[in-house]
Design an enzyme around this catalytic site. Structure first.
Site, PDB file in Angstrom:
ATOM      1  N   LYS A  35     -31.737 -17.892  15.157  1.00  0.00           N
ATOM      2  CA  LYS A  35     -32.013 -16.497  14.931  1.00  0.00           C
ATOM      3  C   LYS A  35     -31.527 -15.323  16.060  1.00  0.00           C
ATOM      4  O   LYS A  35     -30.727 -15.549  16.819  1.00  0.00           O
ATOM      5  CB  LYS A  35     -33.628 -16.297  14.782  1.00  0.00           C
ATOM      6  CG  LYS A  35     -34.176 -16.592  16.257  1.00  0.00           C
ATOM      7  CD  LYS A  35     -35.675 -16.463  16.322  1.00  0.00           C
ATOM      8  CE  LYS A  35     -36.152 -16.708  17.739  1.00  0.00           C
ATOM      9  NZ  LYS A  35     -37.727 -17.139  17.779  1.00  0.00           N
ATOM     10  N   TYR A 254     -23.486   8.265  38.707  1.00  0.00           N
ATOM     11  CA  TYR A 254     -24.447   9.247  38.267  1.00  0.00           C
ATOM     12  C   TYR A 254     -25.458   9.349  39.045  1.00  0.00           C
ATOM     13  O   TYR A 254     -25.931   8.250  39.575  1.00  0.00           O
ATOM     14  CB  TYR A 254     -24.714   8.814  36.780  1.00  0.00           C
ATOM     15  CG  TYR A 254     -23.915   9.031  35.667  1.00  0.00           C
ATOM     16  CD1 TYR A 254     -23.605  10.461  35.223  1.00  0.00           C
ATOM     17  CD2 TYR A 254     -23.543   8.062  34.805  1.00  0.00           C
ATOM     18  CE1 TYR A 254     -22.541  10.613  34.357  1.00  0.00           C
ATOM     19  CE2 TYR A 254     -22.677   8.365  33.803  1.00  0.00           C
ATOM     20  CZ  TYR A 254     -22.312   9.560  33.420  1.00  0.00           C
ATOM     21  OH  TYR A 254     -21.252   9.868  32.493  1.00  0.00           O
TER      22      TYR A 254
END
Ligand SMILES: *Cc1c(COP(=O)(O)O)cnc(C)c1O
Length: 375
Positions: A35, A254
């Protein structure tokens, strides 16, 4: 050769890990769980490489249909079952086996004329309290299904464990006993996920459901797959796209979160959270550059991360960096990110090409195919 990030997928490791699941539960049959795009590894190619499994398990009908369309002929089990008449018809036509876990699904079967017989697994809620019928209702559900549906064989019984990743957890024993109390001799049953398989809980005649262990990671917190003899299947790789000298006291990335303690070489690697590398990890998280561990510095950006190249000052633009996989367990990065390996593997985004490595025997590890899986 790609310059951008790639997920290298090792089919030999995948098949060896399947062998470990089999040996840990001698006599059992295997639903290999593929899955969520085979936990991010590329569902159809992984399925094609797992021809030795007895069947494949997915969460949704749509995933199973994609496997059939890719030419996969193995038995397929849909763990959440069908939710519409159309999905039932698809399941019949495509020869899918369906889990039935809710009254809603029994009613759907009772009012739908399915053109082909269906393989059914009844899900019993033995204590996870997510999906399934109470053990007390099991026999009634079986009776209704046998009446309502043209079946391929007798329905099997299936349950799922909530705490198997904590070895010795008392709830696992409770769930196991509730399941055993329901089963009658000769009936088909499926209980064990990776954690239960590796704990030696799988019965010799059951259908085991290994997921994460096939991909080489451990289901148990605080250990790696290697400690269980498993081999990582995915190696997430990118390249240095810049190497700069940054002066002592200057800040990187950042927010300027990282401050250089000295003049130092800082490498920029072309991978970020837009590729599925977790933004949560902080300075010090290991990355392998030219096979050597270097620490991440500053914040993870969308397309880039920075690393302190002091441990390998000879590194150049274009050199490879491994974010996880061979030489750097995904479990270690997951712990740094406050999550589990499952989420990191599933979270590699569609812009990262999956590159499939041939079996060592077939092709000395040469690249056989190069494909972009778009989920
Ligand atoms: C995903 C899933 C599995 C596989 O679990 P792992 O921990 O990855 O081995 C097994 N059974 C069910 C019902 C699942 O949803």
């Amino acid at each position: 050769m790609e310059f951008g990030p790639e997920a290298l997928i090792d089919h030999t490791a995948l098949r060896r890990n399947l062998g470990i699941a089999r040996r840990a539960s001698a006599g059992a049959s295997v639903w290999a769980v593929v899955k969520a795009d085979a936990y991010g590894h590329g569902m159809t190619d992984v399925a094609a490489a797992l021809g030795e499994a007895d069947g494949l398990a997915v969460a949704r009908v749509e995933e199973a249909v994609r496997l059939r369309e890719a030419g996969i002929g193995l038995p397929l089990l849909v763990l959440e079952g069908a939710f519409t008449g159309e999905e039932l018809q698809l399941a019949g036509r495509q020869n899918l086996q369906l889990v039935v876990h809710h009254e809603f699904q029994i009613k759907l079967l009772e009012r739908t004329q399915v053109s082909s017989p269906l393989g059914i697994w009844i899900k019993i809620d033995t204590g996870m309290h997510r999906l399934g019928f109470s053990p007390e209702r099991g026999r009634e559900v079986l009776g209704r299904l046998v009446t309502a549906v043209a079946l391929v064989g007798r329905p099997g019984w299936l349950t799922h464990l909530a705490c198997a990743d904590e070895p010795g957890h008392p709830h696992t024993q409770v769930q196991w006993q509730r399941f055993q109390a329901l089963l009658r001799p000769g009936e088909t049953a499926s209980l064990a996920n990776s954690a239960a398989i590796l704990s030696g809980m799988a019965g010799p005649r059951e259908w085991i459901r290994p997921g994460i262990m096939l991909y080489g990671a451990s289901p148990f917190p605080g250990e790696t797959g290697a400690q269980r003899g498993l081999e990582p299947v995915m190696t997430l790789q990118a390249r240095l796209i810049a190497v700069n000298r940054i002066a002592a006291g200057e800040r990187v990335g950042y927010g300027g979160l990282y401050r250089c303690p000295r003049d130092m070489p800082v490498g920029v690697i072309g991978i970020g959270y837009g590729d599925g590398y977790p933004r949560q990890v902080t300075s010090g998280t290991p990355v392998l550059v030219n096979g050597q561990r270097v620490p991440l510095v500053g914040r993870v950006s969308m397309d880039m991360i920075s690393v302190d190249l002091s441990p390998c000052p000879e590194a150049r633009v274009g050199d490879p960096a491994v974010l996880w996989g061979r030489g750097l367990p995904v479990e270690e990065i997951a712990e740094r990110a406050g999550t589990i390996s499952y989420q990191l593997l599933c979270g590699v985004t569609a812009r990262v090409p999956r590159r499939y490595l041939a079996s060592q025997d077939e092709n000395q590890g040469a690249v056989v195919r190069h494909r972009r899986e778009l989920g």
